[in-house]
Design a protein around this motif. Structure first.
Motif, short mmCIF file in Angstrom:
data_model
loop_
_atom_site.label_atom_id
_atom_site.label_comp_id
_atom_site.label_asym_id
_atom_site.label_seq_id
_atom_site.Cartn_x
_atom_site.Cartn_y
_atom_site.Cartn_z
N SER A 1 1.02 -1.39 0.30
CA SER A 1 0.06 -0.31 0.11
C SER A 1 1.05 0.98 0.07
O SER A 1 0.16 2.09 -0.62
CB SER A 1 -0.81 0.18 1.34
N ARG B 1 2.45 1.86 -2.80
CA ARG B 1 1.79 1.64 -4.24
C ARG B 1 2.13 3.37 -4.44
O ARG B 1 1.91 4.28 -5.55
CB ARG B 1 0.40 1.33 -4.16
N GLU C 1 -2.89 -3.60 -7.36
CA GLU C 1 -2.21 -4.17 -6.02
C GLU C 1 -1.26 -5.53 -6.09
O GLU C 1 -0.80 -5.83 -5.38
CB GLU C 1 -3.30 -3.74 -5.01
#
Length: 117
Positions: A72, A75, A88
């Protein structure tokens, strides 16, 4: 439905050309980003995130949670357009592979697939 009707009115060769142009532009921009940042630069950023996750989540059963957190955060480091393209799940696979490489390096100082899961 209106958008679908508009697409039906555009001749197939023109529509195909537009898709190819968009694909080429995306690939060129992606290449420029990787060239500018460099794969090693991206990898170093991810390694730093792995280090932070190791200190943030101390439990030995926290592996999946650490990986999810690193994914996360990594990203968010990507440009917005690349976040749209790179899922993801795909990013998680890449980071997991890098993480296994780090573990392999740490166990005996060599990258030789000697780490045990």
């Amino acid at each position: 439905m209106e958008l679908l009707e508009i697409f039906k009115q555009i001749p197939m060769p023109i529509l195909l050309l537009a898709v190819v142009v968009l694909l080429v532009v995306t690939l060129v921009i992606g290449y420029q980003y990787l060239k500018q940042k460099g794969l090693e630069g991206i990898r170093n950023d991810v390694y730093q995130l792995i280090r932070v996750a190791e200190h943030k989540y101390n439990g030995s059963a926290e592996g999946k949670r650490k990986l999810k957190w690193v994914v996360s955060q990594a990203r968010l480091l990507l440009p917005k357009w690349l976040q749209l393209i790179l899922t993801e799940t795909a990013l998680e696979k890449i980071i997991d592979k890098w993480f296994k490489g780090v573990k392999d390096l740490l166990d005996d100082g060599k990258v030789n697939n000697s780490v045990r899961e």
